[in-house]
Scaffold this motif. Structure first.
Motif, PDB file in Angstrom:
ATOM      1  N   TRP A 144       3.254  -4.764  -4.402  1.00 31.06           N
ATOM      2  CA  TRP A 144       2.561  -5.688  -3.520  1.00 31.06           C
ATOM      3  C   TRP A 144       3.483  -6.836  -3.127  1.00 31.06           C
ATOM      4  O   TRP A 144       4.480  -7.097  -3.800  1.00 31.06           O
ATOM      5  CB  TRP A 144       1.295  -6.209  -4.197  1.00 31.06           C
ATOM      6  N   GLN A 145       3.147  -7.531  -2.065  1.00 31.22           N
ATOM      7  CA  GLN A 145       3.926  -8.652  -1.552  1.00 31.22           C
ATOM      8  C   GLN A 145       3.189  -9.965  -1.837  1.00 31.22           C
ATOM      9  O   GLN A 145       1.978  -9.963  -2.054  1.00 31.22           O
ATOM     10  CB  GLN A 145       4.124  -8.497  -0.033  1.00 31.22           C
ATOM     11  N   PRO A 146       3.908 -11.101  -1.773  1.00 30.11           N
ATOM     12  CA  PRO A 146       3.238 -12.390  -1.983  1.00 30.11           C
ATOM     13  C   PRO A 146       2.043 -12.609  -1.052  1.00 30.11           C
ATOM     14  O   PRO A 146       1.017 -13.145  -1.483  1.00 30.11           O
ATOM     15  CB  PRO A 146       4.346 -13.413  -1.724  1.00 30.11           C
ATOM     16  N   ARG A 147       2.146 -12.181   0.209  1.00 32.19           N
ATOM     17  CA  ARG A 147       1.011 -12.352   1.120  1.00 32.19           C
ATOM     18  C   ARG A 147      -0.224 -11.631   0.618  1.00 32.19           C
ATOM     19  O   ARG A 147      -1.354 -12.067   0.836  1.00 32.19           O
ATOM     20  CB  ARG A 147       1.350 -11.938   2.544  1.00 32.19           C
ATOM     21  N   HIS A 148      -0.039 -10.489  -0.074  1.00 28.36           N
ATOM     22  CA  HIS A 148      -1.187  -9.742  -0.600  1.00 28.36           C
ATOM     23  C   HIS A 148      -1.908 -10.532  -1.684  1.00 28.36           C
ATOM     24  O   HIS A 148      -3.122 -10.415  -1.838  1.00 28.36           O
ATOM     25  CB  HIS A 148      -0.744  -8.375  -1.128  1.00 28.36           C
ATOM     26  N   ALA A 149      -1.143 -11.331  -2.440  1.00 22.92           N
ATOM     27  CA  ALA A 149      -1.771 -12.174  -3.466  1.00 22.92           C
ATOM     28  C   ALA A 149      -2.747 -13.142  -2.802  1.00 22.92           C
ATOM     29  O   ALA A 149      -3.856 -13.371  -3.300  1.00 22.92           O
ATOM     30  CB  ALA A 149      -0.708 -12.930  -4.266  1.00 22.92           C
ATOM     31  N   LEU A 150      -2.346 -13.695  -1.674  1.00 21.34           N
ATOM     32  CA  LEU A 150      -3.228 -14.616  -0.948  1.00 21.34           C
ATOM     33  C   LEU A 150      -4.380 -13.877  -0.282  1.00 21.34           C
ATOM     34  O   LEU A 150      -5.501 -14.398  -0.208  1.00 21.34           O
ATOM     35  CB  LEU A 150      -2.418 -15.425   0.058  1.00 21.34           C
ATOM     36  N   ASP A 151      -4.132 -12.648   0.165  1.00 26.16           N
ATOM     37  CA  ASP A 151      -5.220 -11.830   0.715  1.00 26.16           C
ATOM     38  C   ASP A 151      -6.273 -11.556  -0.358  1.00 26.16           C
ATOM     39  O   ASP A 151      -7.477 -11.536  -0.068  1.00 26.16           O
ATOM     40  CB  ASP A 151      -4.682 -10.507   1.271  1.00 26.16           C
ATOM     41  N   VAL A 152      -5.827 -11.351  -1.597  1.00 28.94           N
ATOM     42  CA  VAL A 152      -6.772 -11.157  -2.707  1.00 28.94           C
ATOM     43  C   VAL A 152      -7.631 -12.406  -2.882  1.00 28.94           C
ATOM     44  O   VAL A 152      -8.853 -12.307  -3.058  1.00 28.94           O
ATOM     45  CB  VAL A 152      -6.033 -10.799  -4.011  1.00 28.94           C
ATOM     46  N   VAL A 153      -7.017 -13.573  -2.808  1.00 26.78           N
ATOM     47  CA  VAL A 153      -7.790 -14.817  -2.933  1.00 26.78           C
ATOM     48  C   VAL A 153      -8.854 -14.893  -1.837  1.00 26.78           C
ATOM     49  O   VAL A 153     -10.002 -15.272  -2.105  1.00 26.78           O
ATOM     50  CB  VAL A 153      -6.854 -16.049  -2.910  1.00 26.78           C
TER      51      VAL A 153
END
Length: 186
Positions: A144-153
């Motif tokens: 996963w990419q850092p942007r996906h971490a924010l998408d999870v949020v």
């Protein structure tokens, strides 16, 4: 059966500000879900959830990945309606029965990349966003990419709205979802 204090609105009884949103949902789905009828009591809640959901659906997460986030939140928050609804969605997407069963049980997923996503979603919930470095590193190592971490949020926030509203109003399971009924493990 919803709690008596909350009204399951029809387009005729809903607050005027909720009526256009209800009409759009009815047009899109061909019926008015009970949860929408109950959320209509607060036009802002209804519109806010549906807007946040539309934004979440436009993230870089693919449809199955989004459903992993949603079902992780739904099972964690014990929203029987959300679990049933999103089980139906995963089924329509052709997800493997083993994946669906594991998500409904809150168990490890058979796909390592999706399991990294599920575990990260749990970490976001457990740590209220302050995810430990090791959990973030494991998520990123899972592909996963850092942007996906924010998408999870974004997904956690969106489905916290839905699960909390559905539980507060005791939203009913609509008949088309009966085959996907779920109860939390005791």
């Amino acid at each position: 059966m919803s709690r008596p204090v909350f009204t399951a609105h029809t387009p005729d009884t809903a607050p005027a500000a909720a009526r256009p949103t209800m009409a759009t949902v009815h047009r899109k789905l061909g019926h008015l879900p009970g949860a929408v009828a109950l959320m209509a009591e607060s036009p802002e809640l209804l519109k806010g959830f549906l807007t946040a959901n539309a934004v979440f659906e436009s993230t870089d997460l693919d449809p199955v990945a989004r459903e992993v986030v949603v079902l992780t939140v739904a099972t964690r928050n014990e929203c029987h309606l959300c679990v049933a609804m999103h089980t139906a969605t995963l089924t329509r997407h052709g997800a493997a029965p083993e994946l669906i069963e594991a998500l409904r049980a809150g168990a490890a997923l058979p796909d390592p990349r999706l399991e990294a996503l599920r575990r990260f979603t749990v970490a976001v919930l457990d740590h209220r966003g302050a995810v430990p470095d090791g959990d973030l590193d494991a998520f990123l190592a899972g592909g996963w990419q850092p942007r996906h971490a924010l998408d999870v949020v974004l997904g956690v926030g969106t489905y916290t709205i839905s699960t909390f509203a559905n539980r507060l109003t005791d939203a009913p399971l609509d008949p088309p979802l009966a085959a996907y009924a779920w109860s939390p493990a005791s």
